[in-house]
Design a protein around this motif. Structure first.
Motif, PDB file in Angstrom:
ATOM      1  N   LEU A   1     -25.005 -21.536 -42.108  1.00 34.15           N
ATOM      2  CA  LEU A   1     -26.357 -21.683 -42.640  1.00 34.15           C
ATOM      3  C   LEU A   1     -27.355 -20.876 -41.810  1.00 34.15           C
ATOM      4  O   LEU A   1     -27.233 -20.772 -40.590  1.00 34.15           O
ATOM      5  N   TYR A   2     -28.366 -20.341 -42.509  1.00 38.28           N
ATOM      6  CA  TYR A   2     -29.409 -19.526 -41.875  1.00 38.28           C
ATOM      7  C   TYR A   2     -30.739 -19.839 -42.546  1.00 38.28           C
ATOM      8  O   TYR A   2     -30.855 -19.827 -43.777  1.00 38.28           O
ATOM      9  N   VAL A   3     -31.760 -20.129 -41.737  1.00 42.39           N
ATOM     10  CA  VAL A   3     -33.093 -20.444 -42.247  1.00 42.39           C
ATOM     11  C   VAL A   3     -33.952 -19.181 -42.237  1.00 42.39           C
ATOM     12  O   VAL A   3     -34.167 -18.565 -41.199  1.00 42.39           O
TER      13      VAL A   3
ATOM     14  N   GLY B   1     -21.120 -25.316 -41.317  1.00 38.27           N
ATOM     15  CA  GLY B   1     -22.354 -24.745 -40.808  1.00 38.27           C
ATOM     16  C   GLY B   1     -23.429 -25.800 -40.741  1.00 38.27           C
ATOM     17  O   GLY B   1     -23.378 -26.809 -41.466  1.00 38.27           O
ATOM     18  N   ALA B   2     -24.411 -25.596 -39.856  1.00 36.61           N
ATOM     19  CA  ALA B   2     -25.522 -26.539 -39.724  1.00 36.61           C
ATOM     20  C   ALA B   2     -26.771 -25.783 -39.304  1.00 36.61           C
ATOM     21  O   ALA B   2     -26.694 -24.783 -38.577  1.00 36.61           O
TER      22      ALA B   2
ATOM     23  N   TRP C   1     -30.173 -20.054 -46.393  1.00 33.57           N
ATOM     24  CA  TRP C   1     -29.139 -19.137 -46.870  1.00 33.57           C
ATOM     25  C   TRP C   1     -27.759 -19.583 -46.422  1.00 33.57           C
ATOM     26  O   TRP C   1     -27.573 -20.191 -45.375  1.00 33.57           O
ATOM     27  N   SER C   2     -26.769 -19.228 -47.220  1.00 34.90           N
ATOM     28  CA  SER C   2     -25.380 -19.398 -46.849  1.00 34.90           C
ATOM     29  C   SER C   2     -24.561 -18.350 -47.599  1.00 34.90           C
ATOM     30  O   SER C   2     -25.109 -17.457 -48.257  1.00 34.90           O
TER      31      SER C   2
ATOM     32  N   TYR D   1     -19.394 -23.100 -35.421  1.00 32.37           N
ATOM     33  CA  TYR D   1     -20.541 -22.462 -36.055  1.00 32.37           C
ATOM     34  C   TYR D   1     -21.742 -22.610 -35.138  1.00 32.37           C
ATOM     35  O   TYR D   1     -21.804 -23.509 -34.293  1.00 32.37           O
ATOM     36  N   ILE D   2     -22.695 -21.707 -35.270  1.00 30.48           N
ATOM     37  CA  ILE D   2     -23.937 -21.756 -34.508  1.00 30.48           C
ATOM     38  C   ILE D   2     -25.090 -21.367 -35.427  1.00 30.48           C
ATOM     39  O   ILE D   2     -24.895 -20.724 -36.460  1.00 30.48           O
ATOM     40  N   SER D   3     -26.293 -21.767 -35.069  1.00 33.17           N
ATOM     41  CA  SER D   3     -27.487 -21.374 -35.811  1.00 33.17           C
ATOM     42  C   SER D   3     -28.681 -21.471 -34.879  1.00 33.17           C
ATOM     43  O   SER D   3     -28.559 -21.936 -33.739  1.00 33.17           O
TER      44      SER D   3
END
Length: 531
Positions: free
Chosen positions: A477-479, A429-430, A487-488, A366-368
Motif C-alpha cells: 500500500l502507498y498513500v 501491505g499496510a 494505491w496498491s 512489507y514497509i510503507s
C-alpha cells in the motif's frame, strides 16, 4: 559442454561452502572468482539465524494486542563502509542518470482503464493502470512493493516532476532451476544460462511510472521504465562488478522478495524478508546506454586497471563486467545497493513456512511511509499464516525514518508494536493515515482481497468497519496525499490458477482475465465512508 547440472563456473570450494550455508545465489557467470569470496558474494544484510521452534503462547497476546517493539531493532549492515567504497568505484566507471532523465526516456506505456479485471465482484477502484501485456502476464517478474514521490518529498515533487510512482518486482521464475532442492548448487547448465536469460536469477527490478503530458503532442500519457537493482563486489582480477539481488529465502522465494518499498528523500528502502532492509540511492542510477541506441554498445569508463570498457544492453544473459564489457541482463539502468540494515535479534522464523514466531526478529514482509505523524515513520510488518505452535497473525511496528539515514547506530521501533487483528493472517501491505491503519489481506486467486481499517485504542489495534473488497492478489500500500488516494497493485498472472481465467459472468463469453496485473487507487474518502 557436459550435460550435468552445474553452478556458476567460477565458484570456488570455499565460496560454494559459504553459499551453501547461507542459501545465497552467486553472481551469474561472473568474470573471475571473487577476490574475497565470502565478503564479496554474500550479500548484506544477513541477520543471525537459529533453528526455529514453536513459541506457543510465549509473548503472544491476541490479534491486535501489544507486541515487543524491541524485537524490531535494526543494526547497520557490517559491510556498509565497504559497500560505499565499491559503489564510489563503480560510479567512476559507469555514467549516471537522474530520475527525471530516466523518466523522460521511459519506453513503456500504461493503458488506463483496460478490460483487465482482478476485482471480480469487488467495487471498481477510483483509478486503474494496466501494464503492457508482457509485464501484465510475465511469469518471471512478480509485482510486490509500491511507493512514490508523495513518500519521497513533502511537496510531492522531484525537481519539477510530479506524479511519479514506483513499484518493485522480484524474479520468481527460473527455468531449469525450479526442481532443485538446494539453492547452493543450482541446476542450469552453462548452455542454458547462455541461451535462456530467464535461467539467471535477476533478483529485483524497480519500475518508475509517470503520468504526464507528451511534450510533442500535448496529449496525456502514462509511461514507465524498469531499473535493475544491483549488488557490487570486487573479483579476483580486482575489477569492481555487480550482480542482481539475492537472499537466503528459498524455497519461499528465490531471492529478495521486495514485498515493500519506501522512497524517502534520496533513498529507496527495500524490504528483505528475513534480514531487514536494503538501501539504494537515487543519485546512483547507472546508465549503460547513454545514447539510447542499444546496438551502439556505448563506451564506459575505466576501473583502476585503466582499461577502457564498453556496455552491451542487448545481451540479456549476462550481468556485470565480462572481458571489459558491461552487461545488465538487458536493462539500460542499474541502481546498486549502498547500505543495509539487519535485525539485531535472532531470526528464527521457520524456513519454508508462512508461520511466524511470536518473539525475536520479525519478517520484513512489507514497509510503507506514514507522513501523517511527526516525525515521519517507516512502518514494517509481517506476512504470517498462523499454524500449530505459531499463533502470530503478524507483527507491525514503526521507526523514525530519518534515523535510518545515519547508519552508525541501532534504530529501534518507535515505542509501540502490535499483532495484526487478522484471524487468519495474510497481510500483504499496510499504510497509516491520521490514526487509521489500512491493511491489505490477500485471499489468493480464489476471491477478491480484503482491505481492512483499524485504529489504535489503549495500546490495541481494533477493527474499524467491515472489510472492503479489493483486487485479487492485493499487495503493498502507498498513500498519495495530494490526490487523496490509497494505491496498491495486484500480483497474479494468467494461468497461475483456474480462477485466473474465469469469466466475470455469463454475459461475458470472451472472459475477463481476473489475474492480469494492474496498479490501482481507491479514494481515501470513499474507503472511510464504507460501513
Amino acid at each position: 559442454m557436459p550435460s550435468r547440472r552445474i553452478r556458476r563456473a567460477w565458484v570456488t570450494a570455499a565460496a560454494a561452502a559459504s553459499l551453501a550455508f547461507t542459501g545465497l545465489a552467486a553472481p551469474a557467470q561472473a568474470e573471475n572468482a571473487p577476490r574475497d569470496a565470502p565478503d564479496s558474494t554474500v550479500q548484506e544484510p544477513l541477520a543471525t539465524e537459529a533453528a526455529s521452534s514453536p513459541f506457543a503462547a510465549t509473548a503472544w497476546t491476541s490479534p491486535g494486542g501489544a507486541a515487543s517493539p524491541g524485537d524490531f531493532t535494526m543494526s547497520p549492515g557490517a559491510l556498509n563502509s565497504e559497500t560505499t567504497t565499491r559503489v564510489t568505484r563503480l560510479d567512476s566507471v559507469l555514467p549516471k542518470s537522474g530520475v527525471q532523465n530516466l523518466l523522460a526516456g521511459a519506453n513503456r506505456t500504461v493503458d488506463p482503464w483496460c478490460s483487465r479485471d482482478p476485482f471480480g465482484t469487488a467495487a471498481d477502484p477510483d483509478i486503474k493502470y494496466c501494464l503492457q501485456s508482457d509485464d501484465s502476464t510475465s511469469r518471471e517478474w512478480v509485482p510486490q512493493g509500491f511507493t512514490g514521490v508523495s513518500d519521497a518529498k513533502d511537496n510531492e515533487l522531484w525537481g519539477e516532476a510530479g506524479n511519479i510512482q514506483l513499484f518493485a518486482s522480484y524474479d520468481g521464475w527460473d527455468p531449469g532451476r525450479e526442481t532443485d532442492p538446494n539453492p547452493a548448487t543450482g541446476d542450469c547448465t552453462a548452455a542454458e544460462l547462455a541461451a535462456d536469460d530467464a535461467c539467471n536469477q535477476k533478483g529485483v527490478r524497480i519500475t518508475f511510472v509517470q503520468s504526464r503530458t507528451n511534450p510533442a503532442t500535448g496529449s496525456p500519457e502514462i509511461k514507465y521504465r524498469h531499473v535493475l537493482l544491483g549488488w557490487t563486489y570486487v573479483n579476483s582480477a580486482d575489477h569492481v562488478s555487480f550482480d542482481g539481488l539475492h537472499a537466503a529465502e528459498y524455497p519461499i522465494q528465490k531471492g529478495v522478495h521486495a514485498g515493500g518499498i519506501v522512497w524517502y528523500g534520496n533513498y529507496l528502502y527495500v524490504a528483505d524478508t528475513r534480514n531487514g532492509l536494503r538501501v539504494f540511492d537515487m543519485r546512483y542510477i547507472m546508465d549503460l546506454d547513454p545514447d539510447g541506441i542499444p546496438s551502439t554498445h556505448d563506451a564506459m569508463g575505466a576501473d583502476t586497471d585503466g582499461v577502457k570498457t564498453t556496455a552491451d544492453v542487448e545481451d540479456k544473459t549476462k550481468v556485470g563486467r565480462h572481458d571489459n564489457v558491461w552487461y545488465s541482463f538487458g536493462y539500460r539502468y542499474v541502481m546498486p545497493q549502498v547500505a543495509a540494515w539487519k535485525f539485531k535479534a535472532t531470526q528464527s522464523n521457520p524456513a519454508g513456512s508462512y508461520a511466524c514466531v511470536s518473539t525475536g526478529a520479525p519478517k520484513a514482509s512489507y514497509i510503507s511511509l506514514d507522513r501523517s505523524t511527526t516525525p515521519d515513520r517507516l512502518l514494517m510488518g509481517e506476512y504470517c499464516r498462523p499454524a500449530s505452535g505459531y499463533p502470530s497473525t503478524g507483527r507491525i511496528a514503526s521507526f523514525p525514518v530519518a534515523a535510518l539515514e545515519g547508519r552508525s547506530a541501532d534504530v529501534t521501533a518507535e515505542g509501540w508494536a502490535n499483532y495484526l487483528p487478522l484471524t487468519n493472517g495474510g497481510a500483504q501491505g499496510a499504510a497509516a493515515v491520521g490514526g487509521t491503519l489500512y491493511v491489505n489481506e490477500s485471499k489468493g486467486t480464489d476471491e477478491p482481497g480484503n482491505l481492512w481499517r483499524y485504529r489504535w485504542s489503549n495500546g490495541q489495534l481494533v477493527q474499524n468497519g467491515q472489510a472492503v473488497k479489493t483486487a485479487r492478489g492485493a499487495e503493498d500500500l502507498y498513500v498519495e496525499r495530494g490526490t487523496g488516494r490509497l494505491w496498491s497493485l495486484s500480483e497474479h498472472r494468467p494461468g497461475s490458477a483456474a480462477d485466473c481465467t474465469s469469466t466475470r459472468d455469463a454475459s461475458d463469453p470472451v472472459g475477463t482475465d481476473y489475474c492480469q496485473r494492474v496498479l490501482y487507487g481507491h479514494k481515501l474518502s470513499w474507503l472511510d465512508g464504507q460501513p
